[in-house]
Design an enzyme around this catalytic site. Structure first.
Site, mmCIF file in Angstrom:
data_model
loop_
_atom_site.group_PDB
_atom_site.id
_atom_site.type_symbol
_atom_site.label_atom_id
_atom_site.label_comp_id
_atom_site.label_asym_id
_atom_site.label_seq_id
_atom_site.Cartn_x
_atom_site.Cartn_y
_atom_site.Cartn_z
ATOM 1 N N HIS A 200 0.853 -1.190 0.000
ATOM 2 C CA HIS A 200 0.000 0.000 0.000
ATOM 3 C C HIS A 200 0.887 1.238 0.000
ATOM 4 C CE1 HIS A 200 -3.376 2.466 2.214
ATOM 5 N NE2 HIS A 200 -2.885 3.103 1.164
ATOM 6 N N GLU B 62 0.694 7.597 -3.285
ATOM 7 C CA GLU B 62 1.624 7.332 -2.188
ATOM 8 C C GLU B 62 2.853 8.241 -2.255
ATOM 9 O OE1 GLU B 62 1.170 5.222 0.537
ATOM 10 O OE2 GLU B 62 -0.846 5.433 -0.307
ATOM 11 N N HIS C 112 3.146 10.522 0.943
ATOM 12 C CA HIS C 112 4.150 9.988 1.868
ATOM 13 C C HIS C 112 5.583 10.097 1.341
ATOM 14 C CE1 HIS C 112 0.972 8.389 4.428
ATOM 15 N NE2 HIS C 112 0.407 7.857 3.352
#
Length: 251
Positions: free
Chosen positions: A101, A144, A148
Site C-alpha cells: 500500500h 503514495e 508519503h
C-alpha cells in the site's frame, strides 16, 4: 743495445696483454659475482569496480523517525466498492495477495504528509513499470508518492527503490502465499506467524488491521535502514476482533 731493446719489447707485450684481459673481464663488486640482484617490479593497483545496482548502499531517508511498511490484502480490497473499479489491481485475471500500500515516514507520534518537494507530482511510467509487481496501480504509486514519499527526503527513484527493499526484507508467512481457500484466524495469530517467519520481528513492531470482518492490512515498523523496530502508536491500531476472515486470491 739490442739486448735492451728486446727486454723493452717483452715488457711492452706483457703490459698490452694484461690490459686486454682487464678490458675483457672487468672487476665487479662482490655482491654481483655470478648472481646479479633481482629487479623488483610492483604491479599497478587494480581498479576497484563500481558496485552493481543490487549492491549500491541503501538510500537513507531524513526528516522523520521511522517507516511503516503498509501491506494491503488485495482480495479484501477487490471485494470493496472502491476495488471493484480498479482494473489494474482487481479482476478475474489478477491474482495478487499482499501488495504494498505504501512506505510511510513516521514520527514517534503522528506523521508528516504531503511535504514540499522539488520532484514531480506524477510518477513517470518508465519508473513505475518496475514496481507494478508489488504496487499494481500507477494511480496508487502517484498517490503514495505525493502523500508519503515527498516526506522521505528521497528522490522518487530512491523512494521506490527503498520501498522494494523494505518489501523484500519481509518474509510472507505460508498462510498468505497465494491461498486458494477462505481462511479464518485471530489477528494475534496472524501476527505470530509473521514473527515466526522473520527473525528480529516482534508483535510490538507491527499491527494487523481489519475492514469489518476481513483482513485489511499488515503494517510493519522499520528503521530508516530497514531494521524491525517497536512502534507503540502503530501497534495500538491493531484490529480488536477475536477473528478475521482472509478471502482467497482469485485465479
Amino acid at each position: 743495445m739490442h739486448r735492451y731493446y728486446g727486454i723493452a719489447a717483452f715488457v711492452g707485450l706483457m703490459i698490452a696483454a694484461g690490459l686486454m684481459i682487464f678490458l675483457q673481464d672487468p672487476i665487479v663488486p662482490s655482491w654481483d659475482v655470478g648472481d646479479t640482484p633481482a629487479v623488483i617490479v610492483q604491479a599497478a593497483p587494480k581498479p576497484v569496480p563500481a558496485p552493481a545496482e543490487g549492491t549500491k548502499p541503501l538510500p537513507i531517508g531524513q526528516g522523520f523517525d521511522f517507516y511503516v511498511l503498509s501491506l494491503s490484502w488485495s482480495p479484501s480490497y477487490c471485494l470493496s466498492d472502491e476495488g471493484e473499479g480498479n482494473q489494474q489491481q482487481c479482476g478475474s485475471s489478477k491474482a495478487f495477495g499482499l501488495i504494498v500500500h505504501g512506505l510511510w515516514p513516521q514520527y514517534e507520534k503522528g506523521y508528516p504528509e504531503s511535504c514540499a518537494s522539488d520532484q514531480p507530482d506524477r510518477v513517470p511510467d518508465n519508473l513505475g513499470q518496475h514496481y507494478l509487481d508489488i504496487m499494481p496501480s500507477m494511480g496508487l504509486m502517484g498517490h503514495e508518492w505525493r502523500k508519503h514519499g515527498t516526506c522521505s527526503g528521497l528522490s522518487q527513484a530512491d523512494y521506490f527503490r527503498v520501498t522494494r527493499a523494505a518489501f523484500e526484507k519481509l518474509k510472507i508467512p505460508d498462510t498468505l502465499q497465494q491461498p486458494e481457500i477462505r481462511q479464518t484466524m485471530s489477528p494475534d495469530g496472524l501476527e505470530q506467524q509473521f514473527v515466526a517467519a522473520n527473525p528480529g520481528l516482534s508483535t510490538k513492531a507491527m499491527s494487523v488491521t481489519c475492514d469489518g470482518e476481513r483482513l485489511e492490512e499488515v503494517r510493519i515498523c522499520m528503521t530508516t535502514d530497514l531494521t524491525f523496530r517497536a512502534c507503540e502508536e502503530v501497534d495500538r491500531k491493531s484490529c480488536q476482533r477475536s477473528s478475521i476472515t482472509i478471502p482467497p486470491v482469485a485465479n
